[in-house]
Design a protein around this motif. Sequence first.
Motif, mmCIF file in Angstrom:
data_model
loop_
_atom_site.group_PDB
_atom_site.id
_atom_site.type_symbol
_atom_site.label_atom_id
_atom_site.label_comp_id
_atom_site.label_asym_id
_atom_site.label_seq_id
_atom_site.Cartn_x
_atom_site.Cartn_y
_atom_site.Cartn_z
ATOM 1 N N VAL A 46 -13.890 -5.498 -1.551
ATOM 2 C CA VAL A 46 -12.604 -4.758 -1.438
ATOM 3 C C VAL A 46 -12.251 -5.181 0.570
ATOM 4 O O VAL A 46 -10.948 -5.429 0.434
ATOM 5 N N ASN A 47 -12.720 -4.619 1.295
ATOM 6 C CA ASN A 47 -12.136 -4.691 2.861
ATOM 7 C C ASN A 47 -11.034 -5.345 2.666
ATOM 8 O O ASN A 47 -9.996 -6.143 3.361
ATOM 9 N N THR A 48 -11.875 -7.199 2.766
ATOM 10 C CA THR A 48 -11.894 -8.605 2.546
ATOM 11 C C THR A 48 -10.802 -8.969 2.351
ATOM 12 O O THR A 48 -9.073 -8.869 2.714
ATOM 13 N N LEU A 49 -10.209 -8.056 0.922
ATOM 14 C CA LEU A 49 -9.155 -8.882 0.121
ATOM 15 C C LEU A 49 -7.589 -7.351 0.446
ATOM 16 O O LEU A 49 -6.609 -7.632 0.130
ATOM 17 N N ALA B 42 -4.593 -7.167 -9.413
ATOM 18 C CA ALA B 42 -4.480 -5.543 -10.267
ATOM 19 C C ALA B 42 -3.898 -4.352 -8.405
ATOM 20 O O ALA B 42 -3.468 -3.587 -8.537
ATOM 21 N N MET B 43 -4.486 -4.878 -6.979
ATOM 22 C CA MET B 43 -4.633 -4.095 -6.355
ATOM 23 C C MET B 43 -2.644 -4.183 -5.839
ATOM 24 O O MET B 43 -2.154 -3.192 -5.376
ATOM 25 N N ALA B 44 -1.887 -5.706 -6.121
ATOM 26 C CA ALA B 44 -0.791 -6.312 -5.977
ATOM 27 C C ALA B 44 -0.274 -4.665 -6.604
ATOM 28 O O ALA B 44 0.857 -4.055 -6.448
ATOM 29 N N GLN B 45 -0.526 -5.045 -8.442
ATOM 30 C CA GLN B 45 0.204 -3.681 -8.642
ATOM 31 C C GLN B 45 0.284 -2.176 -8.637
ATOM 32 O O GLN B 45 1.460 -1.719 -8.630
ATOM 33 N N VAL B 46 -0.743 -1.852 -7.964
ATOM 34 C CA VAL B 46 -0.927 -0.610 -8.034
ATOM 35 C C VAL B 46 -0.254 -0.284 -6.903
ATOM 36 O O VAL B 46 0.749 0.248 -6.859
ATOM 37 N N GLN B 47 -0.389 -1.044 -5.496
ATOM 38 C CA GLN B 47 0.454 -0.777 -4.565
ATOM 39 C C GLN B 47 1.910 -0.584 -5.002
ATOM 40 O O GLN B 47 2.652 -0.502 -4.194
ATOM 41 N N MET C 147 -12.340 -1.960 -8.289
ATOM 42 C CA MET C 147 -10.641 -0.968 -8.440
ATOM 43 C C MET C 147 -11.371 -0.141 -7.908
ATOM 44 O O MET C 147 -10.991 0.828 -7.690
ATOM 45 N N ALA C 148 -12.846 0.527 -8.092
ATOM 46 C CA ALA C 148 -13.257 1.734 -8.972
ATOM 47 C C ALA C 148 -13.256 2.625 -7.112
ATOM 48 O O ALA C 148 -12.952 3.413 -6.403
ATOM 49 N N PHE C 149 -13.832 1.246 -7.071
ATOM 50 C CA PHE C 149 -14.069 1.254 -4.677
ATOM 51 C C PHE C 149 -13.207 2.260 -3.998
ATOM 52 O O PHE C 149 -12.921 2.209 -3.397
ATOM 53 N N LYS D 217 -9.428 5.340 -1.686
ATOM 54 C CA LYS D 217 -8.193 5.197 -0.881
ATOM 55 C C LYS D 217 -7.411 6.568 -1.090
ATOM 56 O O LYS D 217 -6.086 7.904 -1.056
ATOM 57 N N SER D 218 -8.205 7.808 -2.313
ATOM 58 C CA SER D 218 -8.267 9.273 -2.492
ATOM 59 C C SER D 218 -9.237 9.988 -2.113
ATOM 60 O O SER D 218 -10.093 10.064 -1.896
ATOM 61 N N ASN D 219 -8.253 11.611 -1.921
ATOM 62 C CA ASN D 219 -9.133 12.050 -1.691
ATOM 63 C C ASN D 219 -9.422 13.680 -2.485
ATOM 64 O O ASN D 219 -10.139 14.502 -2.327
#
Length: 223
Positions: free
Chosen positions: A133-136, A166-171, A206-208, A213-215
């Motif tokens: 996750v950190n790398t991507l 998926a990360m790009a879509q969320v962003q 994705m869950a990680f 990212k969430s509080n």
Amino acid sequence: MKKSMRSKRKKKPTVMKSCGDNFICASKVTVPEYNRTVILAQVPDENVASVVIAVMPLESSVTLQQIFPLLNGTYSNHGKMFLNNKKVESAVAVTSYTLEILPDGCSNSLITTVYLLHNWRQKRGLEQVGDLVNTLEQVLKTNENTVFMSMNGTGRAGTMLAFFQAMAQVQKGKEVNPEETMEKLRAERCGVVDNAEQYGTVHKAMAFWFKNKSNSAETQKIV
């Protein structure tokens, strides 16, 4: 009729020449929310800013040392191309190499970061996804051409790409549909994500990522 049949043919993989008579097969894959080139490949040979490799030690007869210098401050020559290792950084499951690449006849060098995920077994999912996750996340922030590599260029490489998309879509504020994402990726490169275990890795990553990212207290419970 012939014209119609031709239009339905799937896009052929890109054949990218390496050194001499050697060549590899790679596919340029479209990530709709990421306006840069993404490549799934076995061995890259294109102007890219980030290369993410998921290969276990001794998994391949070709070692990383044959591709680029592994030690900080060392260099090598591949034909008319000069490679200089400027920095090496290591975490638990990933090592990053900052490489300066100078093709013959060019006055300006290229800087490429190679990330090696060295604990991900072939045909398997990834147990600890934090370093992935950190790398991507870092790759996504560079917003430059990217290569995802694994032994066959489909299983682990495809898993990374599915998560990356998926990360790009969320962003971009888009809804993520894993099934639709997988169908589109497999239409461009057959065999992306080898099995259910790797498909589960996409969801786990994705869950990680969401948790980091969430509080929200509820979100913190999902991993």
